[in-house]
Design a protein around this motif. Structure first.
Motif, mmCIF file in Angstrom:
data_model
loop_
_atom_site.group_PDB
_atom_site.id
_atom_site.type_symbol
_atom_site.label_atom_id
_atom_site.label_comp_id
_atom_site.label_asym_id
_atom_site.label_seq_id
_atom_site.Cartn_x
_atom_site.Cartn_y
_atom_site.Cartn_z
ATOM 1 N N ARG A 11 0.839 -1.203 0.000
ATOM 2 C CA ARG A 11 0.000 0.000 0.000
ATOM 3 C C ARG A 11 0.873 1.252 0.000
ATOM 4 N NH1 ARG A 11 -2.789 3.776 3.070
ATOM 5 N NH2 ARG A 11 -5.028 3.947 2.646
ATOM 6 N N PRO A 12 0.723 2.125 -1.009
ATOM 7 C CA PRO A 12 1.535 3.335 -1.067
ATOM 8 C C PRO A 12 0.924 4.458 -0.228
ATOM 9 C CG PRO A 12 0.102 3.281 -2.955
ATOM 10 C CD PRO A 12 -0.191 2.023 -2.168
ATOM 11 N N THR A 13 1.671 5.529 -0.068
ATOM 12 C CA THR A 13 1.095 6.753 0.495
ATOM 13 C C THR A 13 0.035 7.270 -0.476
ATOM 14 O OG1 THR A 13 3.157 7.334 1.604
ATOM 15 C CG2 THR A 13 1.593 9.120 1.231
ATOM 16 N N ILE A 14 -1.096 7.698 0.071
ATOM 17 C CA ILE A 14 -2.192 8.183 -0.769
ATOM 18 C C ILE A 14 -2.407 9.672 -0.535
ATOM 19 C CG2 ILE A 14 -4.670 8.030 -1.249
ATOM 20 C CD1 ILE A 14 -4.536 5.102 -0.420
ATOM 21 N N GLY A 15 -2.434 10.436 -1.597
ATOM 22 C CA GLY A 15 -2.823 11.834 -1.530
ATOM 23 C C GLY A 15 -4.326 11.924 -1.728
ATOM 24 N N TRP A 16 -5.032 12.606 -0.842
ATOM 25 C CA TRP A 16 -6.493 12.657 -0.889
ATOM 26 C C TRP A 16 -6.945 14.095 -1.125
ATOM 27 C CZ3 TRP A 16 -10.395 9.238 -1.150
ATOM 28 C CH2 TRP A 16 -11.682 9.674 -0.839
ATOM 29 N N LEU A 17 -7.792 14.292 -2.111
ATOM 30 C CA LEU A 17 -8.316 15.618 -2.408
ATOM 31 C C LEU A 17 -9.824 15.518 -2.572
ATOM 32 C CD1 LEU A 17 -7.439 18.569 -2.958
ATOM 33 C CD2 LEU A 17 -7.494 18.029 -5.376
ATOM 34 N N ALA A 18 -10.559 16.139 -1.657
ATOM 35 C CA ALA A 18 -12.014 16.073 -1.677
ATOM 36 C C ALA A 18 -12.597 17.455 -1.899
ATOM 37 C CB ALA A 18 -12.529 15.485 -0.362
ATOM 38 N N GLN A 19 -13.930 17.526 -1.876
ATOM 39 C CA GLN A 19 -14.584 18.816 -1.955
ATOM 40 C C GLN A 19 -14.294 19.620 -0.690
ATOM 41 O OE1 GLN A 19 -18.731 18.928 -3.352
ATOM 42 N NE2 GLN A 19 -18.601 16.715 -3.564
ATOM 43 N N ARG A 20 -14.454 20.933 -0.807
ATOM 44 C CA ARG A 20 -14.291 21.788 0.358
ATOM 45 C C ARG A 20 -15.275 21.374 1.437
ATOM 46 N NH1 ARG A 20 -14.372 28.389 0.680
ATOM 47 N NH2 ARG A 20 -14.488 28.539 2.940
ATOM 48 N N VAL A 42 -1.425 18.473 -1.728
ATOM 49 C CA VAL A 42 -1.182 17.192 -2.377
ATOM 50 C C VAL A 42 0.103 17.232 -3.196
ATOM 51 C CG1 VAL A 42 -2.055 15.584 -4.118
ATOM 52 C CG2 VAL A 42 -3.593 16.500 -2.390
ATOM 53 N N LEU A 43 0.353 18.349 -3.877
ATOM 54 C CA LEU A 43 1.593 18.490 -4.644
ATOM 55 C C LEU A 43 2.810 18.355 -3.747
ATOM 56 C CD1 LEU A 43 0.745 21.489 -7.015
ATOM 57 C CD2 LEU A 43 0.914 19.073 -7.636
ATOM 58 N N LEU A 44 2.739 18.956 -2.561
ATOM 59 C CA LEU A 44 3.862 18.888 -1.626
ATOM 60 C C LEU A 44 4.074 17.462 -1.142
ATOM 61 C CD1 LEU A 44 5.724 21.141 -0.364
ATOM 62 C CD2 LEU A 44 4.417 20.779 1.732
ATOM 63 N N GLN A 45 2.994 16.733 -0.989
ATOM 64 C CA GLN A 45 3.068 15.369 -0.475
ATOM 65 C C GLN A 45 3.781 14.423 -1.434
ATOM 66 O OE1 GLN A 45 -0.787 13.819 0.458
ATOM 67 N NE2 GLN A 45 -0.008 12.085 1.635
ATOM 68 N N GLN A 46 3.619 14.638 -2.737
ATOM 69 C CA GLN A 46 4.246 13.810 -3.766
ATOM 70 C C GLN A 46 3.896 12.334 -3.593
ATOM 71 O OE1 GLN A 46 8.407 14.999 -3.301
ATOM 72 N NE2 GLN A 46 8.192 16.463 -4.976
ATOM 73 N N ALA A 47 2.633 12.045 -3.336
ATOM 74 C CA ALA A 47 2.185 10.672 -3.119
ATOM 75 C C ALA A 47 2.163 9.890 -4.435
ATOM 76 C CB ALA A 47 0.788 10.674 -2.500
ATOM 77 N N PRO A 48 2.546 8.602 -4.411
ATOM 78 C CA PRO A 48 2.489 7.793 -5.634
ATOM 79 C C PRO A 48 1.076 7.628 -6.171
ATOM 80 C CG PRO A 48 3.834 6.726 -3.940
ATOM 81 C CD PRO A 48 3.126 7.872 -3.271
ATOM 82 N N LEU A 49 0.076 7.675 -5.261
ATOM 83 C CA LEU A 49 -1.321 7.513 -5.656
ATOM 84 C C LEU A 49 -2.125 8.696 -5.133
ATOM 85 C CD1 LEU A 49 -3.802 5.896 -6.695
ATOM 86 C CD2 LEU A 49 -3.784 4.662 -4.517
ATOM 87 N N VAL A 50 -2.861 9.350 -6.023
ATOM 88 C CA VAL A 50 -3.698 10.490 -5.644
ATOM 89 C C VAL A 50 -5.146 10.165 -5.976
ATOM 90 C CG1 VAL A 50 -4.198 12.934 -6.034
ATOM 91 C CG2 VAL A 50 -1.819 12.130 -6.023
#
Length: 218
Positions: free
Chosen positions: A64-73, A143-151
């Motif tokens: 399991r990779p690090t996941i970048g999560w981006l949701a609605q406000r 999320v850009l700063l996190q540089q997660a393999p999976l977004v």
């Protein structure tokens, strides 16, 4: 990256999605599409590990990779007395202690991320002063700063202006070209067909992988 074997997503053992089988490949850019209520966001939260599957399995093929999560406000988030810079800096937390001051390298990365989303002039603005579009740009900078393999993006274009949508879509395309895997819940059929090579279509009784031709959106 992720292998789904008759996976069913839902809440409290109540199924919402149909049974899903297939593979989300490393480096892919996949849109999850379908009408309202078909379980798109529920599926994404299941893949992210926020909720367990109702049945079936999902397997991380290389861990399991690090996941970048981006949701609605989320309205609650804007009530905290944080600045834009504070929130974006959270993307560095997996690599630094929460109690450690940000070093010059991290501060430069934060500044670069803010510049890429067009918020350089708002670094010290508190988040309660942001518009919906500005708030989403800030979260994307994190999320850009996190540089997660999976977004994973959960309806992140909802309620934001078209200029912000174009900025975020350009950044998503760039991230994918650099090797990051993207998985997004979207409603905009034209944007999906223009930018996403892979799609997962959800319907009440079935799910299938394929092109955007003939997809149902709402």
């Amino acid at each position: 990256m992720i292998e789904l074997d008759h996976l069913v997503a839902g809440y409290h053992r109540q199924a919402i999605t149909p049974s899903l089988s297939g593979i989300i490949e490393t480096g892919s850019m996949t849109a999850i599409v379908g009408v309202n209520g078909c379980g798109k966001s529920t599926l994404l939260k299941t893949l992210a590990g926020f909720i367990p599957p109702v049945s079936g399995t999902l397997r991380w093929m290389a861990g399991r990779p690090t996941i970048g999560w981006l949701a609605q406000r989320h309205a609650l988030e804007s009530q905290f007395p944080l600045t834009v810079q504070d929130v974006v800096s959270m993307g560095a937390w997996p690599r630094i202690s929460l109690l450690k001051a940000l070093d010059r390298g991290v501060r430069m990365r934060v500044a670069a991320a803010l510049e890429r989303v067009g918020l350089s002039s708002m670094a010290r603005v508190t988040i309660d002063q942001l518009s919906g579009g500005q708030f989403q740009r800030m979260l994307f900078a994190r999320v850009l700063l996190q540089q997660a393999p999976l977004v994973m993006l959960d309806e992140s274009f909802t309620g934001v202006d078209e200029a912000t949508r174009r900025v975020l879509m350009a950044l998503m395309t760039e991230m994918n070209r650099q090797g990051q895997t993207l998985l997004a819940v979207l409603h905009d059929s034209q944007r999906v067909s223009d930018y996403f090579p892979e799609t997962l279509h959800l319907k009440a009784e079935q799910a299938y992988w394929g092109s955007t031709q003939g997809a149902a959106f709402a």
